[in-house]
Design a protein around this motif. Structure first.
Motif, PDB file in Angstrom:
ATOM      1  N   THR A 145     -19.393  49.609  14.713  1.00 33.59           N
ATOM      2  CA  THR A 145     -19.226  49.346  13.283  1.00 33.59           C
ATOM      3  C   THR A 145     -20.560  49.531  12.576  1.00 33.59           C
ATOM      4  O   THR A 145     -21.523  48.818  12.863  1.00 33.59           O
ATOM      5  CB  THR A 145     -18.697  47.921  13.043  1.00 33.59           C
ATOM      6  N   LEU A 146     -20.607  50.481  11.664  1.00 30.60           N
ATOM      7  CA  LEU A 146     -21.803  50.744  10.866  1.00 30.60           C
ATOM      8  C   LEU A 146     -21.637  50.112   9.499  1.00 30.60           C
ATOM      9  O   LEU A 146     -20.645  50.364   8.802  1.00 30.60           O
ATOM     10  CB  LEU A 146     -22.008  52.250  10.712  1.00 30.60           C
ATOM     11  N   MET A 147     -22.600  49.284   9.109  1.00 33.31           N
ATOM     12  CA  MET A 147     -22.646  48.789   7.742  1.00 33.31           C
ATOM     13  C   MET A 147     -23.356  49.862   6.920  1.00 33.31           C
ATOM     14  O   MET A 147     -24.535  50.145   7.131  1.00 33.31           O
ATOM     15  CB  MET A 147     -23.371  47.444   7.668  1.00 33.31           C
ATOM     16  N   LEU A 148     -22.619  50.476   6.014  1.00 30.93           N
ATOM     17  CA  LEU A 148     -23.043  51.718   5.371  1.00 30.93           C
ATOM     18  C   LEU A 148     -23.575  51.469   3.959  1.00 30.93           C
ATOM     19  O   LEU A 148     -22.812  51.096   3.064  1.00 30.93           O
ATOM     20  CB  LEU A 148     -21.850  52.676   5.312  1.00 30.93           C
ATOM     21  N   PRO A 149     -24.883  51.672   3.731  1.00 27.51           N
ATOM     22  CA  PRO A 149     -25.431  51.528   2.375  1.00 27.51           C
ATOM     23  C   PRO A 149     -24.954  52.680   1.496  1.00 27.51           C
ATOM     24  O   PRO A 149     -25.503  53.768   1.504  1.00 27.51           O
ATOM     25  CB  PRO A 149     -26.945  51.544   2.586  1.00 27.51           C
ATOM     26  N   VAL A 150     -23.929  52.401   0.731  1.00 25.45           N
ATOM     27  CA  VAL A 150     -23.152  53.477   0.126  1.00 25.45           C
ATOM     28  C   VAL A 150     -23.722  53.971  -1.200  1.00 25.45           C
ATOM     29  O   VAL A 150     -23.556  55.136  -1.560  1.00 25.45           O
ATOM     30  CB  VAL A 150     -21.677  53.025  -0.024  1.00 25.45           C
ATOM     31  N   MET A 151     -24.421  53.086  -1.936  1.00 28.54           N
ATOM     32  CA  MET A 151     -24.898  53.493  -3.255  1.00 28.54           C
ATOM     33  C   MET A 151     -26.210  52.785  -3.559  1.00 28.54           C
ATOM     34  O   MET A 151     -26.270  51.559  -3.556  1.00 28.54           O
ATOM     35  CB  MET A 151     -23.845  53.143  -4.312  1.00 28.54           C
ATOM     36  N   ALA A 152     -27.267  53.567  -3.793  1.00 27.96           N
ATOM     37  CA  ALA A 152     -28.594  52.994  -4.025  1.00 27.96           C
ATOM     38  C   ALA A 152     -29.448  53.982  -4.804  1.00 27.96           C
ATOM     39  O   ALA A 152     -29.138  55.178  -4.848  1.00 27.96           O
ATOM     40  CB  ALA A 152     -29.266  52.677  -2.688  1.00 27.96           C
ATOM     41  N   PRO A 153     -30.553  53.524  -5.411  1.00 28.50           N
ATOM     42  CA  PRO A 153     -31.463  54.448  -6.090  1.00 28.50           C
ATOM     43  C   PRO A 153     -32.117  55.441  -5.140  1.00 28.50           C
ATOM     44  O   PRO A 153     -32.708  56.424  -5.587  1.00 28.50           O
ATOM     45  CB  PRO A 153     -32.512  53.512  -6.711  1.00 28.50           C
ATOM     46  N   TRP A 154     -32.008  55.196  -3.840  1.00 27.27           N
ATOM     47  CA  TRP A 154     -32.693  56.041  -2.862  1.00 27.27           C
ATOM     48  C   TRP A 154     -31.748  56.949  -2.082  1.00 27.27           C
ATOM     49  O   TRP A 154     -32.177  57.617  -1.145  1.00 27.27           O
ATOM     50  CB  TRP A 154     -33.496  55.181  -1.883  1.00 27.27           C
ATOM     51  N   ASN A 155     -30.463  57.006  -2.446  1.00 23.91           N
ATOM     52  CA  ASN A 155     -29.583  57.901  -1.696  1.00 23.91           C
ATOM     53  C   ASN A 155     -28.616  58.635  -2.623  1.00 23.91           C
ATOM     54  O   ASN A 155     -28.485  58.319  -3.803  1.00 23.91           O
ATOM     55  CB  ASN A 155     -28.829  57.152  -0.588  1.00 23.91           C
ATOM     56  N   LYS A 156     -27.968  59.633  -2.064  1.00 25.84           N
ATOM     57  CA  LYS A 156     -26.886  60.332  -2.743  1.00 25.84           C
ATOM     58  C   LYS A 156     -25.754  60.509  -1.749  1.00 25.84           C
ATOM     59  O   LYS A 156     -25.943  60.375  -0.534  1.00 25.84           O
ATOM     60  CB  LYS A 156     -27.353  61.676  -3.296  1.00 25.84           C
ATOM     61  N   ILE A 157     -24.574  60.820  -2.234  1.00 27.55           N
ATOM     62  CA  ILE A 157     -23.398  60.757  -1.376  1.00 27.55           C
ATOM     63  C   ILE A 157     -23.463  61.750  -0.217  1.00 27.55           C
ATOM     64  O   ILE A 157     -22.975  61.464   0.881  1.00 27.55           O
ATOM     65  CB  ILE A 157     -22.106  60.930  -2.205  1.00 27.55           C
ATOM     66  N   SER A 158     -24.094  62.895  -0.411  1.00 27.28           N
ATOM     67  CA  SER A 158     -24.199  63.843   0.704  1.00 27.28           C
ATOM     68  C   SER A 158     -25.020  63.249   1.844  1.00 27.28           C
ATOM     69  O   SER A 158     -24.706  63.455   3.031  1.00 27.28           O
ATOM     70  CB  SER A 158     -24.824  65.159   0.231  1.00 27.28           C
ATOM     71  N   GLU A 159     -26.067  62.488   1.504  1.00 34.19           N
ATOM     72  CA  GLU A 159     -26.882  61.843   2.532  1.00 34.19           C
ATOM     73  C   GLU A 159     -26.102  60.739   3.239  1.00 34.19           C
ATOM     74  O   GLU A 159     -26.240  60.544   4.456  1.00 34.19           O
ATOM     75  CB  GLU A 159     -28.150  61.273   1.902  1.00 34.19           C
ATOM     76  N   VAL A 160     -25.295  60.018   2.481  1.00 33.83           N
ATOM     77  CA  VAL A 160     -24.470  58.960   3.068  1.00 33.83           C
ATOM     78  C   VAL A 160     -23.484  59.564   4.070  1.00 33.83           C
ATOM     79  O   VAL A 160     -23.309  59.057   5.188  1.00 33.83           O
ATOM     80  CB  VAL A 160     -23.728  58.185   1.962  1.00 33.83           C
ATOM     81  N   ILE A 161     -22.849  60.652   3.683  1.00 32.17           N
ATOM     82  CA  ILE A 161     -21.892  61.321   4.573  1.00 32.17           C
ATOM     83  C   ILE A 161     -22.587  61.830   5.833  1.00 32.17           C
ATOM     84  O   ILE A 161     -22.107  61.620   6.958  1.00 32.17           O
ATOM     85  CB  ILE A 161     -21.196  62.468   3.822  1.00 32.17           C
ATOM     86  N   ASP A 162     -23.725  62.487   5.663  1.00 30.53           N
ATOM     87  CA  ASP A 162     -24.443  63.016   6.824  1.00 30.53           C
ATOM     88  C   ASP A 162     -24.959  61.899   7.728  1.00 30.53           C
ATOM     89  O   ASP A 162     -25.057  62.078   8.953  1.00 30.53           O
ATOM     90  CB  ASP A 162     -25.603  63.898   6.371  1.00 30.53           C
ATOM     91  N   TYR A 163     -25.281  60.766   7.137  1.00 30.32           N
ATOM     92  CA  TYR A 163     -25.734  59.627   7.940  1.00 30.32           C
ATOM     93  C   TYR A 163     -24.617  59.134   8.858  1.00 30.32           C
ATOM     94  O   TYR A 163     -24.840  58.891  10.054  1.00 30.32           O
ATOM     95  CB  TYR A 163     -26.205  58.510   7.014  1.00 30.32           C
ATOM     96  N   VAL A 164     -23.423  59.007   8.327  1.00 28.89           N
ATOM     97  CA  VAL A 164     -22.297  58.589   9.165  1.00 28.89           C
ATOM     98  C   VAL A 164     -22.065  59.613  10.276  1.00 28.89           C
ATOM     99  O   VAL A 164     -21.842  59.255  11.439  1.00 28.89           O
ATOM    100  CB  VAL A 164     -21.020  58.405   8.325  1.00 28.89           C
ATOM    101  N   ARG A 165     -22.146  60.879   9.931  1.00 30.02           N
ATOM    102  CA  ARG A 165     -21.966  61.921  10.948  1.00 30.02           C
ATOM    103  C   ARG A 165     -23.000  61.805  12.063  1.00 30.02           C
ATOM    104  O   ARG A 165     -22.694  62.018  13.242  1.00 30.02           O
ATOM    105  CB  ARG A 165     -22.071  63.301  10.299  1.00 30.02           C
ATOM    106  N   GLU A 166     -24.235  61.467  11.697  1.00 32.05           N
ATOM    107  CA  GLU A 166     -25.297  61.402  12.698  1.00 32.05           C
ATOM    108  C   GLU A 166     -25.166  60.162  13.583  1.00 32.05           C
ATOM    109  O   GLU A 166     -25.374  60.233  14.799  1.00 32.05           O
ATOM    110  CB  GLU A 166     -26.666  61.421  12.015  1.00 32.05           C
ATOM    111  N   VAL A 167     -24.822  59.032  12.997  1.00 33.57           N
ATOM    112  CA  VAL A 167     -24.669  57.805  13.782  1.00 33.57           C
ATOM    113  C   VAL A 167     -23.410  57.859  14.644  1.00 33.57           C
ATOM    114  O   VAL A 167     -23.369  57.334  15.751  1.00 33.57           O
ATOM    115  CB  VAL A 167     -24.641  56.569  12.858  1.00 33.57           C
ATOM    116  N   GLU A 168     -22.353  58.484  14.125  1.00 28.99           N
ATOM    117  CA  GLU A 168     -21.072  58.620  14.821  1.00 28.99           C
ATOM    118  C   GLU A 168     -20.450  57.269  15.194  1.00 28.99           C
ATOM    119  O   GLU A 168     -20.072  57.039  16.351  1.00 28.99           O
ATOM    120  CB  GLU A 168     -21.220  59.482  16.078  1.00 28.99           C
ATOM    121  N   PRO A 169     -20.320  56.355  14.242  1.00 31.41           N
ATOM    122  CA  PRO A 169     -19.671  55.079  14.560  1.00 31.41           C
ATOM    123  C   PRO A 169     -18.159  55.261  14.666  1.00 31.41           C
ATOM    124  O   PRO A 169     -17.601  56.279  14.230  1.00 31.41           O
ATOM    125  CB  PRO A 169     -20.022  54.213  13.351  1.00 31.41           C
ATOM    126  N   GLN A 170     -17.502  54.250  15.206  1.00 33.66           N
ATOM    127  CA  GLN A 170     -16.044  54.253  15.181  1.00 33.66           C
ATOM    128  C   GLN A 170     -15.532  54.016  13.767  1.00 33.66           C
ATOM    129  O   GLN A 170     -14.506  54.559  13.364  1.00 33.66           O
ATOM    130  CB  GLN A 170     -15.504  53.177  16.124  1.00 33.66           C
TER     131      GLN A 170
END
Length: 211
Positions: A145-170
């Motif tokens: 289970t990944l707790m996903l920082p979904v919206m912040a001044p330091w990220n954008k949605i493409s980075e959020v998506i790629d982060y999930v892909r890299e961690v590969e959580p269930q």
């Protein structure tokens, strides 16, 4: 393990009658840390670290302890001798019956002109859950289970998506979502759900699930 989503980046974990709270900051409930046996703080920014909330939790339960990075620990150690522990990348410890590993060193870049503060993430119970704080840290081991920082001044949605892909959580549950408006939520849900490659879930503040 029971996961309860508090407001913004704060989560509450319960197991075997003990409670672990992560990041009871200024955007979370006033009593977010009350009842905790252990509290983890990822970094010093006020939406993750609020001294009044931590003091309330520590005073409500005299046996409660805090694990955090040095910049936060230095602000609390004198008030709670022996109960505040400094940790950094690579450290391991047990808090409220949970096995915890520390991953990461720096907050994500907000802007090149803004100095980066220290940020650590916490991997709980051998990958059952990972809370990265304000960074897209990859712990380098399986995560359920990944707790996903979904919206912040330091990220954008493409980075959020790629982060999930890299961690590969269930599965990934949204955190760092206090600034995400109701108008934007369906867009984020649709795009992350379709592209990230893991089950994408969201809990309202106070919502809970068994992991």
């Amino acid at each position: 393990m029971k996961l309860t989503k508090m407001s913004h980046s704060c989560v509450r974990l319960e197991k075997d009658g003990q409670v672990l709270v992560i990041d009871p900051g200024g955007f979370s409930e006033q009593d977010a840390a009350v009842g905790a046996d252990a509290i983890l703080v990822t970094h010093e920014h006020p939406d993750h670290f609020d001294e009044a909330r931590l003091r309330a939790g520590m005073e409500a339960r005299p046996g409660a302890q805090i694990w955090t990075l040095r910049s936060v620990a230095e602000q609390l150690a004198s008030a709670f001798p022996g109960r505040v522990h400094t940790v950094g990348d690579g450290d391991t410890f047990t808090a409220a019956g949970f096995a915890v590993q520390v991953h990461g060193e720096l907050h994500a870049v907000i802007h090149p002109d803004i100095p980066r503060v220290t940020n650590v993430g916490y991997l709980v119970d051998d990958g059952a859950l990972f809370h990265p704080g304000d960074a897209l840290t990859v712990p380098g081991r399986p995560v359920e289970t990944l707790m996903l920082p979904v919206m912040a001044p330091w990220n954008k949605i493409s980075e959020v998506i790629d982060y999930v892909r890299e961690v590969e959580p269930q599965r990934a549950y949204d955190i760092h979502d206090a600034l995400l408006t109701d108008l934007a939520r369906p867009i984020y849900d649709r795009q992350i759900g379709a592209l990230a490659g893991a089950e994408h879930l969201r809990l309202a503040p106070g919502g809970a699930v068994r992991l």
